[in-house]
Design a protein around this motif. Structure first.
Motif, PDB file in Angstrom:
ATOM      1  N   ALA A 431      12.323   5.361   4.048  1.00 30.51           N
ATOM      2  CA  ALA A 431      11.285   4.863   3.145  1.00 30.51           C
ATOM      3  C   ALA A 431      10.659   3.602   3.717  1.00 30.51           C
ATOM      4  O   ALA A 431       9.442   3.419   3.631  1.00 30.51           O
ATOM      5  CB  ALA A 431      11.877   4.578   1.768  1.00 30.51           C
ATOM      6  N   GLY A 432      11.482   2.758   4.326  1.00 26.66           N
ATOM      7  CA  GLY A 432      10.965   1.542   4.936  1.00 26.66           C
ATOM      8  C   GLY A 432      10.003   1.849   6.060  1.00 26.66           C
ATOM      9  O   GLY A 432       8.945   1.230   6.177  1.00 26.66           O
ATOM     10  N   VAL A 434       8.242   4.622   6.549  1.00 23.76           N
ATOM     11  CA  VAL A 434       7.001   5.215   6.051  1.00 23.76           C
ATOM     12  C   VAL A 434       6.159   4.148   5.359  1.00 23.76           C
ATOM     13  O   VAL A 434       4.940   4.104   5.522  1.00 23.76           O
ATOM     14  CB  VAL A 434       7.298   6.397   5.110  1.00 23.76           C
ATOM     15  CG1 VAL A 434       6.025   6.909   4.480  1.00 23.76           C
ATOM     16  CG2 VAL A 434       7.962   7.504   5.885  1.00 23.76           C
ATOM     17  N   PHE A 435       6.819   3.266   4.642  1.00 23.53           N
ATOM     18  CA  PHE A 435       6.095   2.160   4.025  1.00 23.53           C
ATOM     19  C   PHE A 435       5.378   1.329   5.089  1.00 23.53           C
ATOM     20  O   PHE A 435       4.179   1.051   4.980  1.00 23.53           O
ATOM     21  CB  PHE A 435       7.059   1.275   3.232  1.00 23.53           C
ATOM     22  CG  PHE A 435       6.467  -0.020   2.775  1.00 23.53           C
ATOM     23  CD1 PHE A 435       5.603  -0.053   1.689  1.00 23.53           C
ATOM     24  CD2 PHE A 435       6.764  -1.199   3.433  1.00 23.53           C
ATOM     25  CE1 PHE A 435       5.049  -1.246   1.280  1.00 23.53           C
ATOM     26  CE2 PHE A 435       6.207  -2.394   3.021  1.00 23.53           C
ATOM     27  CZ  PHE A 435       5.344  -2.417   1.941  1.00 23.53           C
ATOM     28  N   LEU A 437       4.540   2.199   8.116  1.00 23.52           N
ATOM     29  CA  LEU A 437       3.478   2.979   8.756  1.00 23.52           C
ATOM     30  C   LEU A 437       2.238   3.025   7.877  1.00 23.52           C
ATOM     31  O   LEU A 437       1.119   2.845   8.360  1.00 23.52           O
ATOM     32  CB  LEU A 437       3.958   4.396   9.026  1.00 23.52           C
ATOM     33  CG  LEU A 437       4.666   4.628  10.349  1.00 23.52           C
ATOM     34  CD1 LEU A 437       4.923   6.103  10.524  1.00 23.52           C
ATOM     35  CD2 LEU A 437       3.817   4.107  11.497  1.00 23.52           C
ATOM     36  N   CYS A 438       2.448   3.290   6.582  1.00 25.08           N
ATOM     37  CA  CYS A 438       1.318   3.336   5.657  1.00 25.08           C
ATOM     38  C   CYS A 438       0.588   2.005   5.674  1.00 25.08           C
ATOM     39  O   CYS A 438      -0.637   1.951   5.726  1.00 25.08           O
ATOM     40  CB  CYS A 438       1.784   3.617   4.233  1.00 25.08           C
ATOM     41  SG  CYS A 438       2.317   5.276   3.972  1.00 25.08           S
ATOM     42  N   TRP A 439       1.384   0.935   5.655  1.00 25.07           N
ATOM     43  CA  TRP A 439       0.778  -0.394   5.654  1.00 25.07           C
ATOM     44  C   TRP A 439      -0.071  -0.579   6.908  1.00 25.07           C
ATOM     45  O   TRP A 439      -1.186  -1.073   6.844  1.00 25.07           O
ATOM     46  CB  TRP A 439       1.870  -1.452   5.572  1.00 25.07           C
ATOM     47  CG  TRP A 439       1.330  -2.802   5.283  1.00 25.07           C
ATOM     48  CD1 TRP A 439       1.089  -3.322   4.060  1.00 25.07           C
ATOM     49  CD2 TRP A 439       0.924  -3.778   6.242  1.00 25.07           C
ATOM     50  NE1 TRP A 439       0.549  -4.575   4.202  1.00 25.07           N
ATOM     51  CE2 TRP A 439       0.436  -4.880   5.516  1.00 25.07           C
ATOM     52  CE3 TRP A 439       0.915  -3.818   7.634  1.00 25.07           C
ATOM     53  CZ2 TRP A 439      -0.042  -6.018   6.141  1.00 25.07           C
ATOM     54  CZ3 TRP A 439       0.433  -4.950   8.248  1.00 25.07           C
ATOM     55  CH2 TRP A 439      -0.022  -6.037   7.509  1.00 25.07           C
ATOM     56  N   ILE A 441      -1.483   1.756   8.743  1.00 23.10           N
ATOM     57  CA  ILE A 441      -2.685   2.595   8.716  1.00 23.10           C
ATOM     58  C   ILE A 441      -3.748   1.955   7.821  1.00 23.10           C
ATOM     59  O   ILE A 441      -4.916   1.856   8.194  1.00 23.10           O
ATOM     60  CB  ILE A 441      -2.340   4.021   8.226  1.00 23.10           C
ATOM     61  CG1 ILE A 441      -1.449   4.719   9.249  1.00 23.10           C
ATOM     62  CG2 ILE A 441      -3.599   4.831   8.002  1.00 23.10           C
ATOM     63  CD1 ILE A 441      -0.897   6.033   8.772  1.00 23.10           C
ATOM     64  N   ILE A 442      -3.318   1.469   6.653  1.00 19.68           N
ATOM     65  CA  ILE A 442      -4.285   0.836   5.750  1.00 19.68           C
ATOM     66  C   ILE A 442      -4.858  -0.413   6.413  1.00 19.68           C
ATOM     67  O   ILE A 442      -6.050  -0.684   6.348  1.00 19.68           O
ATOM     68  CB  ILE A 442      -3.610   0.480   4.410  1.00 19.68           C
ATOM     69  CG1 ILE A 442      -3.118   1.736   3.721  1.00 19.68           C
ATOM     70  CG2 ILE A 442      -4.576  -0.253   3.504  1.00 19.68           C
ATOM     71  CD1 ILE A 442      -2.206   1.480   2.555  1.00 19.68           C
ATOM     72  N   HIS A 443      -3.972  -1.142   7.077  1.00 21.21           N
ATOM     73  CA  HIS A 443      -4.393  -2.361   7.767  1.00 21.21           C
ATOM     74  C   HIS A 443      -5.479  -2.055   8.796  1.00 21.21           C
ATOM     75  O   HIS A 443      -6.521  -2.710   8.850  1.00 21.21           O
ATOM     76  CB  HIS A 443      -3.163  -2.967   8.449  1.00 21.21           C
ATOM     77  CG  HIS A 443      -3.438  -4.222   9.197  1.00 21.21           C
ATOM     78  ND1 HIS A 443      -3.725  -5.397   8.561  1.00 21.21           N
ATOM     79  CD2 HIS A 443      -3.485  -4.485  10.514  1.00 21.21           C
ATOM     80  CE1 HIS A 443      -3.933  -6.337   9.470  1.00 21.21           C
ATOM     81  NE2 HIS A 443      -3.793  -5.804  10.656  1.00 21.21           N
TER      82      HIS A 443
ATOM     83  N   LEU B 135       1.132  -1.178  -1.193  1.00 22.99           N
ATOM     84  CA  LEU B 135       0.223  -0.340  -0.404  1.00 22.99           C
ATOM     85  C   LEU B 135      -1.069  -0.068  -1.160  1.00 22.99           C
ATOM     86  O   LEU B 135      -2.166  -0.173  -0.613  1.00 22.99           O
ATOM     87  CB  LEU B 135       0.902   0.982  -0.050  1.00 22.99           C
ATOM     88  CG  LEU B 135       2.118   0.887   0.858  1.00 22.99           C
ATOM     89  CD1 LEU B 135       2.714   2.257   1.076  1.00 22.99           C
ATOM     90  CD2 LEU B 135       1.742   0.266   2.182  1.00 22.99           C
ATOM     91  N   TYR B 138      -3.214  -3.214  -1.424  1.00 23.42           N
ATOM     92  CA  TYR B 138      -3.794  -3.545  -0.123  1.00 23.42           C
ATOM     93  C   TYR B 138      -4.993  -2.651   0.153  1.00 23.42           C
ATOM     94  O   TYR B 138      -5.981  -3.073   0.747  1.00 23.42           O
ATOM     95  CB  TYR B 138      -2.726  -3.392   0.963  1.00 23.42           C
ATOM     96  CG  TYR B 138      -3.098  -4.014   2.282  1.00 23.42           C
ATOM     97  CD1 TYR B 138      -3.700  -5.255   2.329  1.00 23.42           C
ATOM     98  CD2 TYR B 138      -2.834  -3.371   3.481  1.00 23.42           C
ATOM     99  CE1 TYR B 138      -4.037  -5.836   3.532  1.00 23.42           C
ATOM    100  CE2 TYR B 138      -3.163  -3.941   4.688  1.00 23.42           C
ATOM    101  CZ  TYR B 138      -3.769  -5.176   4.707  1.00 23.42           C
ATOM    102  OH  TYR B 138      -4.112  -5.737   5.900  1.00 23.42           O
ATOM    103  N   ILE B 277       9.814  11.640   1.615  1.00 22.67           N
ATOM    104  CA  ILE B 277       9.423  10.259   1.868  1.00 22.67           C
ATOM    105  C   ILE B 277       7.978  10.189   2.328  1.00 22.67           C
ATOM    106  O   ILE B 277       7.236   9.265   1.991  1.00 22.67           O
ATOM    107  CB  ILE B 277      10.411   9.605   2.869  1.00 22.67           C
ATOM    108  CG1 ILE B 277      10.502   8.132   2.598  1.00 22.67           C
ATOM    109  CG2 ILE B 277      10.071   9.863   4.275  1.00 22.67           C
ATOM    110  CD1 ILE B 277      11.118   7.803   1.286  1.00 22.67           C
TER     111      ILE B 277
END
Lengths: 506, 371
Positions: A431-432, A434-435, A437-439, A441-443, B135, B138, B277
């Motif tokens: 989960a960490g 993926v979190f 990675l998502c961050w 990508i959004i960044h 997320l 953001y 996940i």
């Protein structure tokens, strides 16, 4: 930084002390100039008039100086010695006359030679500046297998010369700016007038003009001042020390920036993927070029993900490892007393130490360092039971992949990203990751470079540009420039002509 | 408040992203458990039920487009004000916002429940929520451009996850589908109604429409998006029916996650962990689109800063999630939202359309009389 409006320059009062006697001038310099020790002040008497020649000797070219002193001293006695006549007589066309102290001040420190004829209203100034520079050498930070090896030097004149010969076109523009209030430096923006996007050029121009700093330390520093946002990890302009890489980008419609005294340049706008491009891809055949590009792209993802995945899998989700593999991982981890996160951070730290030590040490020692560090310490760490064998492979692979990026700055960013990801993986498992990675990508989606989206051509989607970014196709398919940068002129050559096929046996 | 929305050109998005917005918002938590709900009603002919649902949605979306085309550049909020006047219009808008917030909460809670059951048993709600909210915040703070970007990129990434379904696809028992066409029509309709929660989400069209750059091209991507969701939905349902026994499927809560469990590689096992996940990437587009619609609506209705709304909303959600401890609470929430969404998403536009048309007709007649 560049958003701040430049404060109006206070109009310095211009002092004009001329005309005066030569001795008085010498006295004036002695008293008022901060660097009178450097000043060479020589007095001659020519045609019954006193003449002073003054300059800073380490800033000028000595043999050129002789070429004006000689005709000055041997001047035809019939000629009346005035500024106007002297300008005519001396064999240099670049002489100008000036009459303010501030101007003399400025010109002295960039290597002008001044001639003052007693009681004249102005001083003659000749630019004989000499700049000590390194000659052009082979590229060191961005090494290439194929292609031209020449790298930028510290002199902007040499750099411009090299670029001019690379792109021998009347379209090429070197726009001149001066940046820095206390110690000004020459900055040039390079672009193709008929290709580069007008808005982008204006944005760049505006940012440079509005920049209000006392001084800049070089291209990379200027780059950081000009970037869209300073609060993030990723470099937003693409820096390079290779003239042919700059030339490639400029001819595709980007804007280059050169700074005097700095052996690197940068191009804008950049995208995430432009950091993974190398001019070498172009010199390879298209299949090999595509392969290398995809390889680099995968290496980036791999480098970010592999260590955190190991940590997450070994700590929490070991069920995702097949039992065969789990046995060997378990065996190698059996002797290790630490949790995986600590083990991984330790080893990553070691690898970073090796890299940093290798970069600081002289080349020969550096190589030995790498071998000693990599093999001996790694082996010893495993035998001492500090880390597991598998982790050594994992960390080494991830370090190796992070070095495949052509841009050193971007490679550093990638190595930096790994650490928060490892910690997240150690705290939360998959989960960490993926979190994180998502961050990321959004960044990256939020980033812009010179106002243009950073993730182009993925978002906004431009399928037509994929063959310029992710892979390569034969040249007949690349008749257009990348639309992502919105060049003025999209077409490189006529597609029809390139695709024309002859019949068999013709 | 203006009925029409003026959108700066740099905030407009190309129509073709509507495909990803619609498909991305429809494929969410619903689809994980949907096969069971449809199967309970329509048995082997579930695919027919889903198709009926799809046809109904097409009609609803057609009605939405007809409503939107009566205006220059309006969204739900503006249309309400135009039809019902200032007070009632704002009330309707507020009810819509509350519905969106309810959907937000139900999506979030369902996902939290999935994560807690599959991966982290003791992990408190607020930790998972704060991760997801970081997320989402953001993203939404970057504006509509980033919201659409996240929807698009995450959709591309996650849709490739479904490749894992190749394994159950190879193990289907064809006899599970036979005999076909046995379900009576009322059951099929009930099955179609059971798809409502899964299929909902496309109402976002009524909020995002003013931001579309080339509106004349908007229809095709929307219908393609709906079709894509339907295909995925039918695919998953049919694989579930073929893979599980009828009795089994009736008792499996999250059929999709059990399905992905069956694939394994020599270097990777238990893909359900990874799918569960990574499903966060499916949830985030849902959440950010809803969050954006909520904040933008509050800005439209009450002229309140979007940025503040986001922070306040995130704070409220972070508190509210702590009140859900048990399975039945979440089920009740989801059921309630599903029931409301049937009325708000599916029936309401059909009721609204005649009102809009009548009003338009009257207006044009009034205009004629005046001239």
């Amino acid at each position: 930084m560049w958003r701040r409006k430049k404060t109006e320059k206070t109009n310095q009062s211009e002092t004009n002390i001329f005309p005066l006697k030569v001795d008085a001038l010498e006295k004036f310099f002695k008293e008022k100039f901060n660097y009178h020790d450097d000043l060479k002040f020589t007095k001659y008497t020519v045609n019954k008039k006193k003449v002073a020649v003054f300059y800073i000797d380490y800033l000028i070219e000595g043999n050129k100086l002789g070429q004006i002193i000689e005709p000055l001293v041997d001047l035809n006695p019939e000629i009346d010695l005035t500024n106007k006549n002297l300008l005519n007589e001396l064999p240099y066309s670049s002489g100008t006359s000036t009459n303010t102290i501030e101007d003399i001040h400025k010109k002295l420190i960039i290597g002008f030679v001044f001639i003052y004829i007693e009681m004249e209203k102005a001083v003659l100034a000749y630019p004989f500046s000499m700049k000590e520079t390194r000659s052009v050498e082979k590229a060191e930070t961005e090494s290439l297998v194929l292609g031209s090896k020449i790298a930028f030097s510290e002199s902007i004149l040499i750099n411009m010369n090299v670029i001019r010969w690379q792109i021998n076109s009347t379209d090429l523009v070197f726009e001149k700016f001066t940046v820095g209030t206390q110690a000004p430096r020459e900055v040039r923006i390079v672009y193709m007038k008929s290709i580069a996007n007008e808005d982008d050029v204006n944005t760049m121009r505006q940012r440079i003009q509005e920049l209000d700093v006392d001084q800049i330390e070089g291209t990379i520093v200027l780059k950081q001042y000009l970037e869209d946002s300073q609060m993030n990890l990723f470099p937003q302009f693409d820096e390079t020390e290779l003239p042919d890489r700059l030339a490639y980008n400029v001819t595709r419609g980007k804007i280059g920036v050169l700074v005097d005294g700095s052996p690197t340049s940068f191009t804008a706008p950049a995208t995430l993927f432009s950091f993974l491009e190398s001019t070498e891809d172009l010199y390879m055949r298209w299949q090999a070029g595509s392969f290398l590009r995809i390889l680099r792209f995968l290496a980036m993802i791999f480098s970010i993900l592999v260590t955190p995945t190991y940590v997450a899998a070994a700590t929490y989700q070991y069920a995702i490892i097949p039992s065969q593999l789990l046995i060997s991982i378990g065996q190698s981890r059996a002797a290790v007393p630490f949790p995986p996160i600590f083990e991984a951070l330790l080893l990553e730290f070691l690898i970073e130490l090796l890299r940093e030590a290798g970069a600081r040490l002289p080349t020969k020692v550096g190589q030995t360092m790498g071998i000693v560090g990599g093999i001996v310490i790694g082996q010893a760490a495993v035998e001492a039971g500090l880390t597991s064998n598998i982790l050594i492979i994992v960390v080494a692979m991830s370090a190796l992949s992070s070095f495949t990026t052509p841009s050193y700055l971007f490679g550093t960013t990638i190595r930096l990203i790994r650490f928060p990801l490892i910690i997240l993986a150690g705290l939360l498992g998959l989960a960490g990751i993926v979190f994180g990675l998502c961050w990321l990508i959004i960044h990256v989606l939020r980033l812009t470079s010179l106002g243009r989206p950073y993730l182009v051509p993925i978002y906004p989607l431009r399928l037509a540009d994929f063959n310029k970014v992710f892979f390569r196709t034969p040249f007949s398919f690349v008749s257009k420039r990348a639309k992502s940068y919105r060049p003025k002129d999209l077409l490189r050559f006529n597609k029809k002509d390139a695709k024309q096929k002859r019949d068999i046996d013709e | 408040m203006d009925i029409n929305v003026t959108v700066k050109s740099n905030l407009q998005i190309r129509a073709f992203y509507l495909f990803f917005i619609i498909a991305g918002v429809q494929i969410g938590v619903g689809i994980i458990g949907a096969p069971r709900f449809v199967f309970l009603e329509a048995e082997r002919d579930s695919w027919l039920a889903i198709l009926i649902g799809f046809l109904f949605i097409c009609i609803v979306v057609g009605a939405m487009f007809m409503i939107l085309q009566q205006y220059e550049n309006a969204d739900y909020y503006g249309i309400h004000i135009d039809l019902f006047g200032n007070w009632l219009g704002k009330l309707m808008g507020t009810i819509l916002i509350l519905f969106l917030a309810g959907s937000f909460l139900s999506i979030l809670m369902t996902y939290i429940q999935v994560i807690q059951i599959f991966l982290y048993h003791g992990l408190p709600n607020w930790i998972i929520t704060s991760l997801i909210l970081i997320l989402a915040l953001y993203t939404v703070l970057g504006g509509i451009r980033v919201v659409v970007g996240v929807t698009f990129v995450f959709f591309i990434i996650t849709i490739s996850l479904l490749v894992v379904l190749y394994d159950p696809l190879l193990r289907l028992n064809m006899y599970n589908y036979l005999p076909m066409f046995q379900t009576p029509l009322p059951d099929l309709l009930k099955g179609a109604k059971a798809t409502a929660y899964t299929f909902s989400g496309f109402e976002i069209l009524m909020f995002i429409y003013p931001f579309i750059k080339d509106k004349q091209k908007a229809k095709l991507p929307v219908y393609l998006g709906l079709t894509f969701t339907t295909i995925i939905f039918i695919l998953i349902t049919m694989i579930s029916i073929g893979y599980f026994s009828a009795l089994g499927l009736k008792n499996i809560d999250w059929a999709l996650l059990i399905l992905v469990k069956s694939a394994s590689f020599t270097f990777l096992e238990r893909l359900d962990y990874i799918v569960v996940i990574t499903w966060i990437m499916v949830i985030i587009p849902n959440l950010v689109l809803l969050m954006w619609a909520i904040a933008y609506g509050i800005k439209r209705l009450y002229n309140f800063q979007q940025r503040k709304t986001h922070y306040i909303f995130a704070g409220i959600i972070l508190i509210v999630v702590n009140f859900f401890h048990f399975d039945y609470q979440i089920t009740k929430l989801t059921d309630t939202i599903a029931r409301i969404s049937f009325w708000v998403v599916y029936i309401y536009p059909l009721l609204l359309l005649p009102i809009v048309l009548i009003k338009k007709k009257r207006k044009s007649q009034g205009g004629d009389n005046a001239s």
